[in-house]
Design a protein around this motif. Structure first.
Motif, PDB file in Angstrom:
ATOM      1  N   LEU A   1      -9.264  -0.084   0.006  1.00  9.56           N
ATOM      2  CA  LEU A   1      -8.886   1.307  -0.727  1.00  9.56           C
ATOM      3  C   LEU A   1      -9.396   1.439  -1.718  1.00  9.56           C
ATOM      4  O   LEU A   1     -10.475   0.772  -2.101  1.00  9.56           O
TER       5      LEU A   1
ATOM      6  N   ARG B   1       1.105  -1.059   0.078  1.00 11.91           N
ATOM      7  CA  ARG B   1       0.105   0.031   0.153  1.00 11.91           C
ATOM      8  C   ARG B   1       0.895   1.262  -0.073  1.00 11.91           C
ATOM      9  O   ARG B   1       0.475   2.120  -0.758  1.00 11.91           O
TER      10      ARG B   1
ATOM     11  N   TYR C   1       2.679   1.828  -3.275  1.00  6.14           N
ATOM     12  CA  TYR C   1       1.606   2.180  -4.508  1.00  6.14           C
ATOM     13  C   TYR C   1       1.270   3.430  -4.117  1.00  6.14           C
ATOM     14  O   TYR C   1       1.364   4.275  -5.118  1.00  6.14           O
ATOM     15  N   GLU C   2       0.904   4.062  -3.010  1.00  2.00           N
ATOM     16  CA  GLU C   2       0.397   5.485  -2.907  1.00  2.00           C
ATOM     17  C   GLU C   2       1.613   6.415  -3.236  1.00  2.00           C
ATOM     18  O   GLU C   2       1.284   7.488  -3.764  1.00  2.00           O
TER      19      GLU C   2
ATOM     20  N   ALA D   1       1.415   6.387  -7.066  1.00  2.00           N
ATOM     21  CA  ALA D   1       0.025   6.916  -7.631  1.00  2.00           C
ATOM     22  C   ALA D   1      -0.014   8.372  -7.287  1.00  2.00           C
ATOM     23  O   ALA D   1      -0.758   9.340  -7.881  1.00  2.00           O
ATOM     24  N   GLY D   2       0.825   8.795  -6.253  1.00  2.00           N
ATOM     25  CA  GLY D   2       0.764  10.224  -5.872  1.00  2.00           C
ATOM     26  C   GLY D   2       1.700  10.977  -6.910  1.00  2.00           C
ATOM     27  O   GLY D   2       1.916  12.277  -7.083  1.00  2.00           O
TER      28      GLY D   2
ATOM     29  N   PHE E   1      -9.380   3.971  -5.506  1.00  2.00           N
ATOM     30  CA  PHE E   1      -8.271   4.110  -6.378  1.00  2.00           C
ATOM     31  C   PHE E   1      -8.504   5.095  -7.554  1.00  2.00           C
ATOM     32  O   PHE E   1      -9.771   5.269  -7.788  1.00  2.00           O
TER      33      PHE E   1
ATOM     34  N   SER F   1      -3.000  -4.963   0.824  1.00  2.00           N
ATOM     35  CA  SER F   1      -3.439  -4.101   1.833  1.00  2.00           C
ATOM     36  C   SER F   1      -4.522  -4.686   2.615  1.00  2.00           C
ATOM     37  O   SER F   1      -5.281  -5.476   2.242  1.00  2.00           O
TER      38      SER F   1
ATOM     39  N   SER G   1      -6.008  -0.198 -11.556  1.00  2.00           N
ATOM     40  CA  SER G   1      -5.685  -0.578 -10.241  1.00  2.00           C
ATOM     41  C   SER G   1      -6.647  -1.178  -9.285  1.00  2.00           C
ATOM     42  O   SER G   1      -7.752  -1.169  -9.681  1.00  2.00           O
TER      43      SER G   1
END
Length: 200
Positions: free
Chosen positions: A89, A49, A52-53, A56-57, A91, A85, A96
């Motif tokens: 979540l 997680r 990924y964040e 993705a950011g 997305f 995770s 995703s």
């Protein structure tokens, strides 16, 4: 059977946490090629997680900005992204989805599907669990010539040993060494008596 590759930036003392704080001084064209090559044959990415964040950011904005890394950003966006995770979540980055159920079973099922390779970037806790389960075919470690000594998260902090075999080792001009390992059988028991005759 699809191949699973995992790539990590790592310090000499084994730290893999927060690489954005220490690895950029060592990033050159050789490292860029190595990072790109590790995901080149993949059509699926597996993330923890937190990693990924972070991706993705950043990467959707880089794709939209149209800069020199926009092509790589688009390739990441087009890939299927499976996120591990325990939290539910939501997305916004396209393609995703969340892995449901047991991590090892889920990745084993992904590996058995038709398709290209499965790549991981970062996500050390996920990588360690999949290594222990024998699901990682190639572990790419970009070993940086720096000892951070800050108590950060290390790739192999605790747990059972994980035997590996060296596939390749490529030094870069910056002093980084690109080490690629694959799974191996446990070595035969040995001790000093076995080595004594080899010392001259």
């Amino acid at each position: 059977m699809r191949k699973v590759t995992a790539g990590l930036f790592i310090s000499l003392d084994g730290i893999v946490a927060e690489p954005q704080d220490w690895h950029f001084p060592y990033f050159n064209d050789e490292m860029g090629e190595a990072v790109s090559a590790q995901v080149a044959g993949a059509d699926t990415l597996v993330f923890g997680r937190a990693t990924y964040e972070g991706f993705a950011g950043a990467w959707p904005e880089r794709e939209a900005a149209g800069g020199e890394d926009a092509g790589f950003a688009k390739a990441l966006g087009d890939m299927r992204k499976v996120v591990v995770s325990h939290k539910e979540l939501e997305f916004t980055w396209r393609n995703s989805e969340q892995l449901r159920g047991d991590l090892v079973e889920g990745v084993a099922a992904l590996k058995a599907e038709e398709g290209g390779d499965i790549a991981m970037s970062g996500s050390p806790s996920v990588v360690v669990q999949l290594l222990a389960a024998g699901l990682v075919d190639e572990l790419h470690l970009l070993v940086h010539p720096v000892a951070l000594r800050n108590g950060g998260v290390r790739l192999f902090d605790e747990g059972n040993s994980v035997p590996l075999r060296l596939i390749s080792a490529t030094p870069f001009k910056t002093g980084v060494v690109h080490m690629v390992y694959g799974p191996a059988e446990e070595p035969a028991p040995a001790g000093y008596a076995d080595a004594a005759g080899l010392i001259s």
